[in-house]
Design a protein around this motif. Structure first.
Motif, PDB file in Angstrom:
ATOM      1  N   LEU A  71       1.158  -1.457  -0.056  1.00 59.25           N
ATOM      2  CA  LEU A  71       0.257   0.148  -0.250  1.00 59.25           C
ATOM      3  C   LEU A  71       0.737   1.570   0.429  1.00 59.25           C
ATOM      4  CD1 LEU A  71      -2.850  -1.208   2.256  1.00 59.25           C
ATOM      5  CD2 LEU A  71      -2.665  -0.979  -0.296  1.00 59.25           C
ATOM      6  N   ALA A  72       1.828   1.525   0.807  1.00 62.11           N
ATOM      7  CA  ALA A  72       2.985   2.008   0.833  1.00 62.11           C
ATOM      8  C   ALA A  72       3.509   2.387  -0.538  1.00 62.11           C
ATOM      9  CB  ALA A  72       3.772   1.854   2.287  1.00 62.11           C
ATOM     10  N   ALA A  73       3.877   1.677  -1.604  1.00 60.85           N
ATOM     11  CA  ALA A  73       4.196   1.744  -2.368  1.00 60.85           C
ATOM     12  C   ALA A  73       3.371   2.257  -3.467  1.00 60.85           C
ATOM     13  CB  ALA A  73       4.595   1.047  -3.021  1.00 60.85           C
ATOM     14  N   TYR A  74       2.146   2.221  -3.300  1.00 59.25           N
ATOM     15  CA  TYR A  74       1.085   2.940  -4.236  1.00 59.25           C
ATOM     16  C   TYR A  74       0.241   4.641  -3.953  1.00 59.25           C
ATOM     17  CZ  TYR A  74      -3.217   3.484  -7.221  1.00 59.25           C
ATOM     18  OH  TYR A  74      -4.349   3.553  -7.374  1.00 59.25           O
ATOM     19  N   PRO A  76       0.683   6.789  -1.550  1.00 59.56           N
ATOM     20  CA  PRO A  76       0.857   8.418  -1.546  1.00 59.56           C
ATOM     21  C   PRO A  76       1.070   8.602  -2.931  1.00 59.56           C
ATOM     22  CG  PRO A  76       2.312   6.527  -0.451  1.00 59.56           C
ATOM     23  CD  PRO A  76       1.499   5.807  -0.682  1.00 59.56           C
ATOM     24  N   ASN A  77       1.180   7.436  -4.438  1.00 55.90           N
ATOM     25  CA  ASN A  77       1.236   7.983  -5.266  1.00 55.90           C
ATOM     26  C   ASN A  77       0.482   8.512  -6.286  1.00 55.90           C
ATOM     27  OD1 ASN A  77       4.190   8.247  -5.275  1.00 55.90           O
ATOM     28  ND2 ASN A  77       4.066   5.452  -5.826  1.00 55.90           N
ATOM     29  N   VAL A  78      -0.837   8.753  -5.220  1.00 60.63           N
ATOM     30  CA  VAL A  78      -1.761   8.860  -5.678  1.00 60.63           C
ATOM     31  C   VAL A  78      -2.773  10.412  -5.706  1.00 60.63           C
ATOM     32  CG1 VAL A  78      -4.974   8.427  -6.184  1.00 60.63           C
ATOM     33  CG2 VAL A  78      -3.141   6.769  -6.007  1.00 60.63           C
ATOM     34  N   ALA A  87      -6.957  10.512  -0.075  1.00 61.81           N
ATOM     35  CA  ALA A  87      -7.151  11.140   0.578  1.00 61.81           C
ATOM     36  C   ALA A  87      -6.934  10.756   2.095  1.00 61.81           C
ATOM     37  CB  ALA A  87      -7.765  12.221   0.778  1.00 61.81           C
ATOM     38  N   LYS A  88      -8.080   9.720   2.285  1.00 60.63           N
ATOM     39  CA  LYS A  88      -7.709   8.919   3.799  1.00 60.63           C
ATOM     40  C   LYS A  88      -6.856   8.818   4.445  1.00 60.63           C
ATOM     41  CE  LYS A  88     -10.575   8.055   7.615  1.00 60.63           C
ATOM     42  NZ  LYS A  88     -10.567   8.835   8.601  1.00 60.63           N
ATOM     43  N   LEU A  89      -6.881   7.660   3.157  1.00 57.21           N
ATOM     44  CA  LEU A  89      -5.703   6.825   3.830  1.00 57.21           C
ATOM     45  C   LEU A  89      -4.244   6.990   3.722  1.00 57.21           C
ATOM     46  CD1 LEU A  89      -6.193   4.079   0.811  1.00 57.21           C
ATOM     47  CD2 LEU A  89      -6.462   3.788   3.628  1.00 57.21           C
ATOM     48  N   ASN A  90      -4.138   7.967   3.407  1.00 58.18           N
ATOM     49  CA  ASN A  90      -3.015   9.164   2.995  1.00 58.18           C
ATOM     50  C   ASN A  90      -2.467  10.057   4.605  1.00 58.18           C
ATOM     51  OD1 ASN A  90      -1.102   8.043   0.515  1.00 58.18           O
ATOM     52  ND2 ASN A  90      -2.477   9.656  -0.153  1.00 58.18           N
ATOM     53  N   VAL A 104       8.750   3.421   9.088  1.00 53.71           N
ATOM     54  CA  VAL A 104       8.297   3.578   7.878  1.00 53.71           C
ATOM     55  C   VAL A 104       7.999   4.679   7.502  1.00 53.71           C
ATOM     56  CG1 VAL A 104       7.163   1.384   8.601  1.00 53.71           C
ATOM     57  CG2 VAL A 104       6.396   3.529  10.126  1.00 53.71           C
ATOM     58  N   GLU A 105       7.869   5.972   6.251  1.00 50.63           N
ATOM     59  CA  GLU A 105       8.523   6.750   5.393  1.00 50.63           C
ATOM     60  C   GLU A 105       6.844   7.022   5.383  1.00 50.63           C
ATOM     61  OE1 GLU A 105      11.042   6.692   3.081  1.00 50.63           O
ATOM     62  OE2 GLU A 105      12.369   6.022   4.583  1.00 50.63           O
ATOM     63  N   TRP A 106       6.332   6.373   5.512  1.00 50.40           N
ATOM     64  CA  TRP A 106       4.156   6.938   4.478  1.00 50.40           C
ATOM     65  C   TRP A 106       3.598   7.510   5.732  1.00 50.40           C
ATOM     66  CZ3 TRP A 106      -0.734   2.865   3.753  1.00 50.40           C
ATOM     67  CH2 TRP A 106      -1.063   3.273   2.614  1.00 50.40           C
TER      68      TRP A 106
END
Length: 136
Positions: A71-74, A76-78, A87-90, A104-106
């Motif tokens: 998920l962190a690979a996908y 943050p780029n949306v 918006a919610k996940l990020n 963890v960087e996200w």
């Protein structure tokens, strides 16, 4: 609450592409799409709305390493302005249980180290205390 994509025979995997997670020789990546997104129905829209509402109602997420990495690979780029799920996940709190990750960087992610059971219990108590405080 646990949200998981699981086949009737116990295969748990995200509804990603066939090559999303082929670790351990798993040959059936992306297996859920043929059932989730039928070619001539609108059930995929209903399923997507269900998942979005599920996430929107959540305060935080708890991930294992593999799910977090995918998920962190996908996400943050949306573009969060164009996609309510992004918006919610990020922006929401994310907790990651892993013995192998060092950081963890996200955005808003916290690595759970030590006894995972104890840490999750502490997070639950903290959330309950926050809910009680907001009611008074």
């Amino acid at each position: 609450m646990v949200s998981e994509f699981t086949s009737i025979d116990g295969v748990a995997q995200a509804p990603g592409s066939p090559d999303e997670d082929r670790s351990g020789g798993f040959e059936h990546g992306g297996w859920i799409f043929q059932f989730e997104h039928g070619p001539e129905d609108d059930e995929d829209v209903e399923d997507d709305e269900f998942k979005l509402n599920e996430v929107l109602k959540s305060d935080a997420l708890l991930f294992g390493r593999k799910t977090y990495e995918i998920l962190a690979a996908y996400w943050p780029n949306v573009d969060s302005d164009d996609h309510p799920m992004a918006a919610k996940l990020n922006s929401m709190l994310k907790y990651v249980a892993s013995r192998s990750l060092k950081d963890v960087e996200w955005n808003n992610s916290t690595l759970i180290e030590g006894n995972v059971s104890d840490e999750i219990s502490a997070l639950k108590r903290e959330a309950a205390d926050d809910r009680a405080a907001s009611r008074s």
